[in-house]
Enzyme design. Sequence first.
Site, PDB file in Angstrom:
ATOM      1  CB  THR A 115     -10.070  11.534   0.150  1.00 29.86           C
ATOM      2  OG1 THR A 115     -11.150  11.568   1.099  1.00 29.86           O
ATOM      3  CG2 THR A 115      -9.410  10.165   0.165  1.00 29.86           C
ATOM      4  CG  HIS A 174      -5.343   2.755  -3.890  1.00 35.77           C
ATOM      5  ND1 HIS A 174      -5.093   4.078  -3.573  1.00 35.77           N
ATOM      6  CD2 HIS A 174      -5.235   2.679  -5.243  1.00 35.77           C
ATOM      7  CE1 HIS A 174      -4.850   4.757  -4.678  1.00 35.77           C
ATOM      8  NE2 HIS A 174      -4.929   3.940  -5.708  1.00 35.77           N
ATOM      9  CG  ASP A 175      -7.090   1.523   2.192  1.00 36.16           C
ATOM     10  OD1 ASP A 175      -7.142   2.181   1.141  1.00 36.16           O
ATOM     11  OD2 ASP A 175      -7.821   1.775   3.169  1.00 36.16           O
ATOM     12  NE  ARG A 197      -3.454   2.476   2.607  1.00 37.77           N
ATOM     13  CZ  ARG A 197      -3.960   3.050   3.690  1.00 37.77           C
ATOM     14  NH1 ARG A 197      -3.637   2.598   4.892  1.00 37.77           N
ATOM     15  NH2 ARG A 197      -4.779   4.082   3.584  1.00 37.77           N
ATOM     16  CG  HIS A 198      -1.087   4.922  -0.630  1.00 38.00           C
ATOM     17  ND1 HIS A 198      -1.328   5.596   0.544  1.00 38.00           N
ATOM     18  CD2 HIS A 198      -2.309   4.550  -1.090  1.00 38.00           C
ATOM     19  CE1 HIS A 198      -2.617   5.627   0.795  1.00 38.00           C
ATOM     20  NE2 HIS A 198      -3.243   5.009  -0.189  1.00 38.00           N
TER      21      HIS A 198
END
Length: 432
Positions: free
Chosen positions: A72, A331-332, A65-66
């Site tokens: 957001t 992504h998660d 993941r990042h």
Amino acid sequence: MMRQAANVLAFASFALADVQPTAPDLGVPFSITQYWGAYSPYYNAANYTAPPDGCTINQVNLLQRHGARYPTSSDGKDFKASAEQLQSAKSFNGSQYDFLSNWSYQLGEDDLVPFGAAQSYDAGQTHYTRYASLVNSSNLPFLRASDSERVVETALNWSAGFAFASSGALSSPQLTVIIDQSTNDTLDDNMCPNAASSDDETDAWKDVFAPSIEDRINNDAPGASIGKSDVANLLQLCPFETVAFEQPSPWCNLFTQDDFEGLEYYLDIDDFYSTGYGNSLGPVQGVGWVNELIARLTDQPVQDATQTNSTLDSDPSTFPLGQSFYADFTHDHEMIAIYSAIGIFPQSGNLSTSEADPNRTWFISRLVPFSARMIVERMDCGGTANLRILVNDAVQPLAFCGSGNGQCTVTDFVQSQSFARSNGNGVWSQCS
């Protein structure tokens, strides 16, 4: 579609190829950061253990993941509105609220924060140190990333850390494939518009854990009229400000450990009912990547009719077989879908929205914290191809394809993945 990594270097604002960072100590008690769910800084769920005697790793598949990011755009607007709602109080009872007199919302949107870049760099160093025997100057890891700025930056920082750890023996692995998130993409959950959201379940849990916090804050801040959604928003300002500014956020001091445990379960429920087992169209969104994993493990072409990009996966330059090290960045929510498609972290039933089960294994801070990673190690064990799966360094039991000791043969693993190999048993057709 593919874009070459060279096209995105200009916006990798936290690429750290020329420095040697270490993710800093955020100054927050570890016991609190564990309750931040998907916004927890990375931590090992267990200490890494070497393969069993007689087994040698010959291939690594990394899914990462990042690193830590800003909220957001939509979440940031909600956080800011709730904070300003609290600031509108006529008075405050307690010194913990003093910071509000000169506080203003200063967070960015969506992008990786410097702390998140350092996390990614550190991960690259760790993975070179652990798997150096699998690579050399002519056999570097093959990198892919989903086309999100924070994911691309994570891949670039991981690559820089990987190269730095080699003490100059290796150049940075190249980010060869960046997959457009508006098209078929196994590294993003963007292709199942009919999947339900988790809003009903998270709202139900807010009705359980938030009222007492709501009452306490409103008693401390007459006239603020804080609601249950405000409680959830204000709690999340604690982790986001902490990772962004690399010091404890004053918002953390407004809440107790019990409050953060409520937030933890709120975030656990969110992922469980978004792309996890609690959503009938959740696990199928991880099928494409699982079928790509099977192809890599068996050195056979990808067989998939879900979200794989057939143009990329049929081209040896963009989906090579026979590599010793693959690294994918994502992504998660996509990682949760992949876990669920494989069958790891199974639950005895859907997570309750009325009480948190302390014996559950579904703790999002252990599954997908910032910079989370799942690693599939393929091993030669006396001539037999075996594998094991580690999530944040914790070996998964794999009872569905072995004896539950964390290891099974590659053949048994492939057989166990009938959900993926059947394209989700027909479920994929319900996505659109």
